[in-house]
Design a protein around this motif. Structure first.
Motif, PDB file in Angstrom:
ATOM      1  N   LEU A 340       0.861  -1.023   0.184  1.00 44.42           N
ATOM      2  CA  LEU A 340       0.166  -0.075   0.153  1.00 44.42           C
ATOM      3  C   LEU A 340       1.165   1.113   0.103  1.00 44.42           C
ATOM      4  N   PRO A 341       1.144   1.543  -1.031  1.00 52.15           N
ATOM      5  CA  PRO A 341       2.209   2.790  -1.306  1.00 52.15           C
ATOM      6  C   PRO A 341       2.021   3.880  -0.593  1.00 52.15           C
ATOM      7  N   THR A 342       0.813   4.358  -0.377  1.00 43.69           N
ATOM      8  CA  THR A 342       0.532   5.620   0.183  1.00 43.69           C
ATOM      9  C   THR A 342      -0.144   5.542   2.100  1.00 43.69           C
ATOM     10  N   ARG A 343       0.140   4.161   2.343  1.00 46.00           N
ATOM     11  CA  ARG A 343      -0.278   4.019   3.563  1.00 46.00           C
ATOM     12  C   ARG A 343       1.046   3.803   4.596  1.00 46.00           C
ATOM     13  N   THR A 344       0.821   3.908   5.933  1.00 47.52           N
ATOM     14  CA  THR A 344       1.783   3.930   6.688  1.00 47.52           C
ATOM     15  C   THR A 344       2.183   2.402   7.415  1.00 47.52           C
ATOM     16  N   SER A 345       3.452   2.106   7.640  1.00 42.11           N
ATOM     17  CA  SER A 345       3.534   0.720   8.342  1.00 42.11           C
ATOM     18  C   SER A 345       5.065   1.118   9.056  1.00 42.11           C
ATOM     19  N   GLN A 346       5.364  -0.076  10.041  1.00 41.08           N
ATOM     20  CA  GLN A 346       6.445  -0.137  10.447  1.00 41.08           C
ATOM     21  C   GLN A 346       7.198  -1.322  10.168  1.00 41.08           C
ATOM     22  N   GLY A 347       7.242  -1.716   8.906  1.00 43.23           N
ATOM     23  CA  GLY A 347       7.446  -3.151   8.489  1.00 43.23           C
ATOM     24  C   GLY A 347       9.023  -3.175   8.043  1.00 43.23           C
ATOM     25  N   ASP A 348       9.850  -2.406   8.113  1.00 42.15           N
ATOM     26  CA  ASP A 348      11.259  -2.475   7.720  1.00 42.15           C
ATOM     27  C   ASP A 348      12.206  -2.611   8.836  1.00 42.15           C
ATOM     28  N   VAL A 349      11.627  -2.984  10.112  1.00 40.94           N
ATOM     29  CA  VAL A 349      12.705  -3.061  11.103  1.00 40.94           C
ATOM     30  C   VAL A 349      13.846  -3.982  10.997  1.00 40.94           C
ATOM     31  N   LEU A 350      13.026  -5.098  10.591  1.00 38.69           N
ATOM     32  CA  LEU A 350      14.155  -6.479  10.341  1.00 38.69           C
ATOM     33  C   LEU A 350      15.166  -6.435   9.219  1.00 38.69           C
ATOM     34  N   ILE A 351      14.441  -6.059   8.209  1.00 39.98           N
ATOM     35  CA  ILE A 351      15.390  -5.688   6.958  1.00 39.98           C
ATOM     36  C   ILE A 351      16.315  -4.716   7.190  1.00 39.98           C
ATOM     37  N   LEU A 352      16.043  -3.712   7.869  1.00 40.16           N
ATOM     38  CA  LEU A 352      17.257  -2.632   7.815  1.00 40.16           C
ATOM     39  C   LEU A 352      18.331  -2.986   9.125  1.00 40.16           C
ATOM     40  N   ARG A 353      17.888  -3.786  10.036  1.00 43.56           N
ATOM     41  CA  ARG A 353      18.928  -4.216  10.774  1.00 43.56           C
ATOM     42  C   ARG A 353      19.878  -5.086  10.165  1.00 43.56           C
ATOM     43  N   PHE A 354      19.567  -5.882   9.442  1.00 44.58           N
ATOM     44  CA  PHE A 354      20.477  -6.763   8.597  1.00 44.58           C
ATOM     45  C   PHE A 354      20.532  -6.763   7.155  1.00 44.58           C
ATOM     46  N   LEU A 355      20.180  -5.590   6.679  1.00 46.46           N
ATOM     47  CA  LEU A 355      20.099  -5.444   5.344  1.00 46.46           C
ATOM     48  C   LEU A 355      21.682  -5.710   4.682  1.00 46.46           C
ATOM     49  N   SER A 356      21.279  -6.773   3.695  1.00 47.46           N
ATOM     50  CA  SER A 356      22.395  -7.103   2.754  1.00 47.46           C
ATOM     51  C   SER A 356      22.846  -8.632   3.315  1.00 47.46           C
ATOM     52  N   HIS A 357      23.302  -9.441   2.394  1.00 45.71           N
ATOM     53  CA  HIS A 357      23.918 -10.640   2.594  1.00 45.71           C
ATOM     54  C   HIS A 357      24.970 -10.859   3.359  1.00 45.71           C
ATOM     55  N   GLY A 358      25.115 -12.123   4.050  1.00 43.43           N
ATOM     56  CA  GLY A 358      26.095 -12.425   5.024  1.00 43.43           C
ATOM     57  C   GLY A 358      25.703 -11.712   6.418  1.00 43.43           C
ATOM     58  N   ASP A 359      26.707 -11.610   7.154  1.00 46.47           N
ATOM     59  CA  ASP A 359      26.332 -10.925   8.541  1.00 46.47           C
ATOM     60  C   ASP A 359      26.302  -9.575   8.446  1.00 46.47           C
ATOM     61  N   THR A 360      25.158  -8.965   8.602  1.00 44.75           N
ATOM     62  CA  THR A 360      25.639  -7.284   8.766  1.00 44.75           C
ATOM     63  C   THR A 360      24.712  -6.781  10.220  1.00 44.75           C
ATOM     64  N   ARG A 361      25.252  -5.766  10.670  1.00 43.57           N
ATOM     65  CA  ARG A 361      24.415  -5.210  11.969  1.00 43.57           C
ATOM     66  C   ARG A 361      24.369  -3.698  11.692  1.00 43.57           C
ATOM     67  N   HIS A 362      23.331  -3.234  11.103  1.00 41.05           N
ATOM     68  CA  HIS A 362      23.304  -1.916  11.146  1.00 41.05           C
ATOM     69  C   HIS A 362      22.638  -1.036  12.038  1.00 41.05           C
ATOM     70  N   THR A 363      23.207   0.143  12.003  1.00 43.54           N
ATOM     71  CA  THR A 363      22.716   1.211  13.290  1.00 43.54           C
ATOM     72  C   THR A 363      21.370   1.575  12.747  1.00 43.54           C
ATOM     73  N   LEU A 364      20.585   1.859  13.581  1.00 44.39           N
ATOM     74  CA  LEU A 364      19.323   2.493  13.252  1.00 44.39           C
ATOM     75  C   LEU A 364      18.683   3.586  14.478  1.00 44.39           C
ATOM     76  N   LEU A 365      18.310   4.678  13.860  1.00 40.53           N
ATOM     77  CA  LEU A 365      17.877   5.668  14.613  1.00 40.53           C
ATOM     78  C   LEU A 365      16.361   5.885  14.389  1.00 40.53           C
ATOM     79  N   ILE A 366      15.682   6.105  15.385  1.00 47.70           N
ATOM     80  CA  ILE A 366      13.998   5.935  15.289  1.00 47.70           C
ATOM     81  C   ILE A 366      13.339   7.044  15.752  1.00 47.70           C
ATOM     82  N   PRO A 367      13.306   8.291  15.160  1.00 52.82           N
ATOM     83  CA  PRO A 367      12.505   9.253  15.684  1.00 52.82           C
ATOM     84  C   PRO A 367      10.986   9.045  15.623  1.00 52.82           C
ATOM     85  N   ALA A 368      10.347   9.880  16.481  1.00 55.70           N
ATOM     86  CA  ALA A 368       8.829   9.703  16.767  1.00 55.70           C
ATOM     87  C   ALA A 368       8.209  10.811  16.733  1.00 55.70           C
ATOM     88  N   ALA A 369       8.852  12.086  16.448  1.00 54.53           N
ATOM     89  CA  ALA A 369       8.322  13.327  16.216  1.00 54.53           C
ATOM     90  C   ALA A 369       9.028  14.055  15.380  1.00 54.53           C
TER      91      ALA A 369
END
Ligand SMILES: Cc1ncc(C[n+]2csc(CCOP(=O)(O)OP(=O)(O)O)c2C)c(N)n1
Ligand code: SF4
Lengths: 616, 305
Positions: A340-369
């Motif tokens: 739903l391209p114009t609707r909101t979600s918080q569905g990218d938490v896991l993909i961002l944390r591990f984005l890419s093949h092999g072992d990756t651990r990305h750093t995430l900042l999560i603003p609320a306002a």
């Protein structure tokens, strides 16, 4: 008197008996996409805001250009609870096609303003109806032909101004801001508004309890969307190369960069740019350009949403393993795929944390306002350069594109952290250089930038295995040593990130963990729960990797509900991974249908989960 | 690299970048005092674009393969030229995927046979033609068996101020060097047809050549150095884009490997100039130039109140 008029009378009688409801309602404006109602809706939101009333304006729009239904939801709430509401108190019905459905979403005893060309439905006798003779009013105002449809939207603004007692001067000043002081545009619209207001005064006796009233206003507060805040944050963080590819809901972030940068970041003498914003040919190129620029030493960023993130994954892994600073904003929308391209979600938490093949651990900042979008906008660069790693900032459509009342943006209180970069003089002193050599014991190996004028400066950046001199190596011990250092570096990221925000109530055994734009809904739900006798503590995650505070918080409570807008409880899974021993304390509560989280659902979800828990 | 040495380009100011492939490994083998970047497969152009915009004083040399450029990377290749990012873009064109051991690439001849793959049914992509279509301002083709020409073209390319594409037919001796392949060494030797004799001359040198009038064409490059093209049998006008396309078409049909400078156009704005950048490299700007004032922030916030 017709049947419906009788019913209306009855409803009105009931309403009169009610006490007035001041500064507490949800108003939905139902229109057709592309009809130009945005100006009207923004004027309303801004007028409420300037009257000092906490407000939030959310645009629920379809993924098409013109002709599909669009809803704009305005919630005003004196206590500051401005999360989404599933049932509206007031409806402005301007769209024939959705009229019946829209009425279904109006709460019992609600109020409906409608274009009197729509037929008044007979099946909602509880509703107070206010018909508006839209066509006649527009004819009377007689705007230029090409502006008729547009100005027609001002008619409902006028009627609302009268019925809800909105300060007419604040409407004018809102339009003045909107039109950048263009008096003819303001006058044209005000003419329609005044006419409609005066018509309502003479013809629509007030039968509903809702109205607004000026409140003491915090002059510091802003009315702004998260993407604007993010772009300004990036500018104050010194962004120098921003590459992007258009995608809803992230586009306005880059567009806002383009809007402010020429003014804020041109060389005072030459007028030349101290930045480059590049619209790339796709997201692969967008992140590639950012990686190239970050490698060379620029403060580089890209902004995108889910589909773009999927495309960026290979480069994200390269930047991670080659240790190149870049900032990536993900303004989440509903996936997978085009979703739903114009609707909101918080569905990218896991993909961002591990984005890419092999072992990756990305750093995430999560603003609320928005004020956090601004702050994380500049901080992200400091973190990326200090730790030489991609930093993702996780926003979403609701936060990014909707109008929020925000604390003011705080001018950065620390100098830019450009990380460990060796100059020619440093190299001369050191006498030797290995790009991935840990000199200080913190896992962060100093880098050199291309163009550094010293024979020792050069190294070869690669995604392939390398030793501490950055030379290609397939040796197991070189691989191990590099990963050991890298993981040590990433451990240190933890303490440098924004700490979680914890809010407590007395004697709470129950904890709630959430993150991002659901914050207002959680705060409101906690009050409802407390009214029912259930005290809760609340921890809002603002970064990954998690702070130890999160672990303590889970320890301290009998049960912790992790509330999020995705289907599988992605943050819940991450927390369980991090602290398996605490896993059974964590209960996942998820809602993911494109609609911003609301307090009623959250309240009910926690309440019934608690009920079940105690039954066991 | 001899060319850079002769041009006295300071290696510290050069970046060598590449995608993935045997060809893309070449940057490891020259100019050890230059920063290098072995990126991901087919995406070297975006790295080049970001790096060169972030530090405009760097000299960028990209090395790629035909798989890297003509298959996975064709999109980025085209957009690089569209933006006219200042860099030399070398393709070591061997008609196969070397690193992954002998699959057809998109420049492989139609009807060509490879041990593993059988017969290639598809028409090849001509990267010089693609460059012409993308309005690249410097398009040249050469042959690894003609090192003198490669070197002169490279020197010229390094002195060109936009994207300079150098498609070098570079036989893969392991997987694609059978005589009938147009990417083989023997085929190249037999079919090479130099369009002219290329010499690059620094601005301070006088031309010392015994030549008849009308036999040479001299082109001044932006930095006042010159390109001297000595006429051979064919009369190719390097400033005529249509003629360049025609030449590629005709020589391809006639099974001729036309080498030399195919097209030159110095009148296109570079990416840096379009972006109207300050002279100082963006990457070297510090906080005083990068962080706007508190007052400016207050003014902006006033608009949101
Ligand atoms: C995304 C991705 N897909 C596939 C590969 C595997 N791969 C590595 S090199 C290569 C082909 C290289 O061919 P070419 O560019 O012609 O270079 P050559 O080895 O022939 O010099 C492929 C397919 C890869 N590295 N990345
Ligand atoms: S000969 Fe072929 S396989 Fe061997 S390195 Fe060269 S391109 Fe690769």
């Amino acid at each position: 008197m017709s049947k419906s008029q009788v019913k209306q009378k009855e409803a009105a009688g009931e309403a009169e008996a009610q006490r007035p409801i001041v500064n507490d309602f949800t108003l939905v404006v139902a229109t057709v996409n592309g009809s130009g109602s945005q100006t009207s809706n923004l004027a309303l939101v801004r007028a409420f805001f300037r009257m000092g009333i906490p407000v939030c304006g959310k645009n629920l729009f379809p993924s098409n250009i013109q002709g599909l239904p669009t809803w704009y939801t305005i919630r005003v709430n004196a206590k500051g609870y401005t999360a989404n509401k599933l049932k509206a108190d007031l409806l402005v019905a301007m769209n024939m096609a959705t009229f019946r459905d829209d009425l279904q979403d109006l709460k019992q005893g609600g109020v409906c303003f409608y274009d009197d060309r729509l037929a008044e439905p007979a099946d909602r006798p509880d509703v107070i109806f206010y018909p508006i003779p839209l066509r006649d009013l527009v004819n009377e105002a007689d705007p230029p032909k090409q502006l008729r449809e547009y100005v027609a939207n001002m008619a409902y603004v006028g009627v609302l101004t009268e019925i809800l007692q909105i300060d007419n001067e604040e409407i004018r000043s809102a339009l003045d801001t909107h039109f950048g002081g263009r008096e003819t545009s303001v006058a044209l619209n005000m003419k329609m508004i005044d006419l409609a207001a005066s018509w309502a005064r003479d013809n629509l006796p007030k039968r509903d309890p809702y109205r607004v009233e000026r409140m003491p206003r915090d002059e510091e507060h802003l009315l702004v969307d998260g993407n604007t805040a993010a772009a300004l944050g990036a500018i104050y963080g010194g962004v120098t190369v921003a590459s992007w590819y258009p995608i809803t809901p992230a586009s306005s972030l880059a567009e806002t960069l383009e809007y402010y940068l020429p003014h804020l970041r041109s060389d005072p003498e030459t007028g030349k740019a101290t930045y480059a914003v590049v619209q790339a040919e796709d997201e692969l190129a967008a992140i590639g350009m950012a990686v190239g620029a970050g490698w060379v030493g620029a403060r580089a960023m890209t902004s995108t949403s889910g589909p773009g993130i999927s495309l960026m994954s290979e480069f994200a892994g390269l930047a991670f393993i080659a240790e190149i600073p870049i900032v990536i904003w993900d303004v989440q929308r509903m996936g997978p795929s085009t979703g739903l391209p114009t609707r909101t979600s918080q569905g990218d938490v896991l993909i961002l944390r591990f984005l890419s093949h092999g072992d990756t651990r990305h750093t995430l900042l999560i603003p609320a306002a928005p004020h956090e979008c601004f702050e994380f906008g500049w901080r992200a660069f400091d973190l990326a350069e200090r730790f030489q790693t991609p930093v993702f900032v996780l926003s979403d459509l609701d936060l990014g594109m909707n109008q929020w009342v925000s604390k003011p943006f705080q001018y950065p209180d620390v100098d830019m952290d450009r990380g460990k970069v060796l100059s020619a003089e440093d190299l001369e002193k050191l006498g030797d250089f290995g790009r991935y050599r840990d000199i200080d014991g913190d896992g962060i190996a100093p880098r050199t930038l291309p163009g550094t004028d010293h024979p020792l400066a050069a190294f070869f950046t690669r995604g392939t295995g390398h030793d501490e001199r950055a030379i290609y190596s397939e040796k197991a011990q070189d691989w191990d040593a590099n990963i050991e250092r890298l993981w040590r570096k990433l451990e240190n990221v933890r303490d440098a990130l924004p700490a979680p925000v914890v809010q407590r109530m007395d004697h709470a055994d129950v904890g709630i963990i959430a993150f991002g734009s659901t914050d207002p809904a959680i705060l409101e739900a906690r009050e409802y729960l407390s009214d029912e006798g259930l005290a809760t503590d609340y921890l809002r995650i603002r970064a990954i990797p998690f702070s130890e505070t999160v672990e303590d918080f889970i320890q301290e409570h009998e049960v912790v509900y992790v509330v999020e807008m995705n289907t599988d409880g992605q943050m819940h899974q991450l927390l369980q991974l991090e602290w398996p021993a605490l896993a059974t304390k964590l209960v996942s509560l998820t809602k993911n249908n494109g609609v911003p989280l609301d307090a009623d659902w959250t309240f009910e979800a926690v309440r019934s989960a608690e009920e079940q828990r105690h039954e066991r | 690299m001899a060319a850079c040495y002769e041009l006295s380009i300071q290696p510290e100011n050069v970046i060598k970048i590449s995608g993935i492939g045997c060809s893309s490994k070449s940057p490891t083998y020259f100019m050890g005092r230059s920063h290098g970047f072995n990126a991901v497969h087919g995406r070297m152009p975006s790295i080049a674009t970001g790096a060169s915009i972030a530090n405009r004083s760097l000299k960028t040399i990209g090395v790629s393969g035909d798989g890297d450029t003509a298959s996975i990377g064709i999109g980025q290749f085209i957009h690089l030229m569209r933006r006219n990012v200042p860099m030399v873009y070398i393709i070591e064109n061997n008609g196969v995927y070397g690193l992954t051991k002998g699959q057809f690439s998109a420049t492989a001849d139609q009807g060509q046979k490879l041990k593993k793959m059988g017969v290639n049914p598809f028409m090849p992509i001509d990267l010089c033609m693609e460059a012409l279509i993308a309005n690249c301002g410097f398009v040249a083709r050469s042959f690894a068996g003609d090192p003198k020409q490669v070197k002169e073209l490279l020197k010229s390319a390094l002195n060109f101020q936009g994207t300079a594409v150098l498609d070098i037919i570079s036989p893969c001796v392991t997987f694609n060097n059978r005589d009938e392949s147009t990417k083989s060494y023997s085929w190249g030797i037999e079919h090479e047809y130099p369009l002219h004799d290329v010499t690059w001359v620094p601005s301070y040198d006088e031309i010392e050549m015994e030549i008849e009038p009308g036999e040479i064409v001299e082109v001044e490059l932006h930095n006042k150095s010159r390109l001297v093209l000595k006429k051979l049998e064919h009369n190719h006008d390097t400033s005529d884009r249509l003629a360049a396309m025609q030449l590629l078409e005709e020589t391809c049909c006639a099974e001729i490997l036309a080498t030399g400078l195919i097209y030159l156009n110095q009148n296109q704005e570079t990416f840096q100039s379009v972006e109207n950048l300050v002279d100082k490299p963006l990457a070297r700007l510090q906080q005083d130039a990068l962080r706007p004032s508190k007052e400016a922030l207050e003014e902006i916030m006033a608009d949101f109140r």
